[in-house]
Enzyme design. Structure first.
Site, PDB file in Angstrom:
ATOM      1  N   ASP A   1       0.864  -1.177   0.000  1.00  0.00           N
ATOM      2  CA  ASP A   1       0.000   0.000   0.000  1.00  0.00           C
ATOM      3  C   ASP A   1       0.901   1.227   0.000  1.00  0.00           C
ATOM      4  O   ASP A   1       1.662   1.446   0.953  1.00  0.00           O
ATOM      5  CB  ASP A   1      -0.911  -0.003   1.228  1.00  0.00           C
TER       6      ASP A   1
ATOM      7  N   ASP B   1      -2.694   2.273  -6.166  1.00  0.00           N
ATOM      8  CA  ASP B   1      -1.618   2.294  -5.176  1.00  0.00           C
ATOM      9  C   ASP B   1      -1.614   1.090  -4.241  1.00  0.00           C
ATOM     10  O   ASP B   1      -0.964   1.134  -3.201  1.00  0.00           O
ATOM     11  CB  ASP B   1      -1.709   3.578  -4.341  1.00  0.00           C
ATOM     12  N   GLU B   2      -2.306   0.016  -4.617  1.00  0.00           N
ATOM     13  CA  GLU B   2      -2.451  -1.108  -3.683  1.00  0.00           C
ATOM     14  C   GLU B   2      -2.538  -2.415  -4.458  1.00  0.00           C
ATOM     15  O   GLU B   2      -3.208  -2.493  -5.482  1.00  0.00           O
ATOM     16  CB  GLU B   2      -3.723  -0.891  -2.861  1.00  0.00           C
TER      17      GLU B   2
END
Length: 474
Positions: A11, A105-106
């Protein structure tokens, strides 16, 4: 559950805000808030400096400004975020063929499938190497969680924030989870959490003690049984390499309700243009066009039209959305509009020709295209990034007129001074700070909004290409 912590969850830390700080040297170490800047905008991401004032994602922007009046408030730049996300995902794919992106973003990674980890020691070494490579390639930081299941890996990455790594050893799950809030478990949102609280269950240990039968009685067979297994630390969900999108959609919330029917139609056409660009960018076509209208009283209407076959033709989607709009009463005002395409399929040339022919037979003259705003991240909900991104376009004509709009955070280039970004604009003037990712904090200059020497530009890479290519560890 695995016997080794070989599932990794990454993350990125305060991703949008961190990218803006990396791109703008004068903002490093200062509170930065990214989101919609209008009266109805919401926060997409706040830097850790801004979070100290109580600012967080999905918060109304007006509230954020009251909490942190001296923060920098910027529009999202999804072109930059996607480029950085692509770099990060490429690093993950070097670790394993099984990478499951959840957002820009993960992502989850199955390290065992890639042969990059088989026990706690090799998993930790891989995670630390990944963090170092991300920093070298992007200039940003990410937090890593390692565990024997997806659920625990995600919990571990939350504990690791910011810029850390947490490894949960298999066999310690129940001890770790017991004192945590029930909200830590997947599928437990505010409503379920409140329902459990009224039943006297606030921690994961409470769920385990209650037993499966009681949870089934409270929540139903599927949800109750699943929640009980997770409370015991059991999660057998595999990492899935391809998450097949079911739809592509875009939407905008307007600062002021739209009453002019012509303006509403123009906005629908603009949204259709953006939707088709995203559809084509994904290499997909779709069969059903969906229109979403939120009216002045917050009532939300959706209308859909299923075509004869999948298409990614702009004229077809635009005309279908216009026909759907005709069935909606917008007299009292429109707060939000959205256009989407569902029933996705791989692109086929035959489908495109068939739909184009159908559109040609029924379509009238088309209005001109409005310049495209930057789009929200795929999969983001209205209360998150999509709502925050309302009105975040690049410099564009206001209502089709001649005056260019310059939005805070936007990339620009000046013939004499080079690259910079907009700090603010108003009363016919725009203020620009001239700096770039590798430079010291730059100088500020002010120009007329119609200065011909000043033009919008593409984002600069956060790390020089040559440096990024040398960075990944072997």
């Amino acid at each position: 559950m695995r016997a080794a912590p070989t599932i990794l969850h990454l993350d990125m830390d305060a991703f949008f805000a961190a990218a803006e700080q990396a791109a703008k040297p004068s903002l490093r170490g200062k509170p930065v808030v990214v989101g919609g800047l209008g009266p109805r905008g919401v926060v997409a991401t706040a830097s850790y400096e801004a979070r100290r004032f109580g600012v967080h994602s999905a918060m109304p922007m007006a509230q954020a400004r009251r909490l942190a009046p001296n923060a920098a408030y910027l529009v999202p730049r999804f072109t930059l975020y996607r480029a950085v996300s692509d770099q990060v995902m490429e690093l993950l794919r070097r670790l394993s063929p099984l990478v499951e992106p959840l957002s820009l973003d993960e992502a989850f990674v199955d390290l065992e499938a890639g042969g990059t980890a088989h026990d706690a020691a090799t998993a930790r070494a891989t995670g630390e190497r990944l963090r170092a490579d991300i920093r070298a390639v992007t200039g940003l930081t990410g937090s890593v969680g390692l565990a024997g299941s997806k659920m625990l890996a995600k919990i571990a990455s939350e504990q690791a924030k910011p810029d850390g790594l947490v490894l949960i050893e298999p066999g310690t799950e129940r001890e770790l989870l017991g004192p945590m809030s029930v909200r830590i478990l997947p599928g437990v949102g505010p409503a379920t959490g409140e329902h459990l609280r009224r039943a006297g269950m606030t921690t994961v240990a409470d769920l385990a003690e209650a037993g499966e039968d009681e949870l089934v009685r409270l929540l139903g067979r599927a949800h109750g049984a699943s929640l009980y297994r997770m409370a015991l630390g059991h999660d057998d969900r595999p990492v899935v390499a391809e998450r097949d999108a079911k739809s592509v959609s875009v939407e905008d919330t307007f600062d002021v309700d739209l009453h002019d029917r012509v303006r509403v139609r123009l906005e629908v056409e603009r949204l259709a243009d953006r939707c088709v660009r995203r559809l084509r960018g994904a290499g997909r076509s779709g069969r059903t066009v969906v229109l979403k209208v939120r009216r002045y009283d917050f009532s939300t209407l959706t209308r859909s039209e299923t075509l004869r076959g999948p298409t990614d033709d702009l004229a077809v989607v635009r005309e279908a959305a216009a026909r759907l709009l005709e069935s909606v009463d917008t007299t009292g005002g429109v707060r939000l509009l959205g256009v989407g395409v569902t029933g996705l399929a791989d692109y086929t040339q035959e489908d495109l020709f068939a739909q184009a022919a159908m559109a040609e037979a029924s379509a009238g003259p088309q209005a001109g295209t409005v310049p495209e705003p930057q789009e929200p991240a795929a999969g983001a909900g209205e209360a998150g990034v999509a709502g925050a991104a309302a009105g975040t376009g690049a410099a564009e004509d206001a209502d089709g007129g001649g005056e260019r709009r310059w939005l805070a955070g936007q990339d620009v280039r000046h013939e004499e001074y080079g690259p910079g970004w907009v700090q603010g604009s108003g009363v016919g003037r725009v203020t620009v700070r001239f700096e770039e990712p590798g430079s010291p904090p730059g100088r500020v200059r002010t120009f007329r909004t119609d200065d011909p020497a000043l033009e919008p530009s593409d984002p600069l890479p956060l790390v020089a290409r040559e440096q990024a290519e040398r960075a990944p560890s072997p």
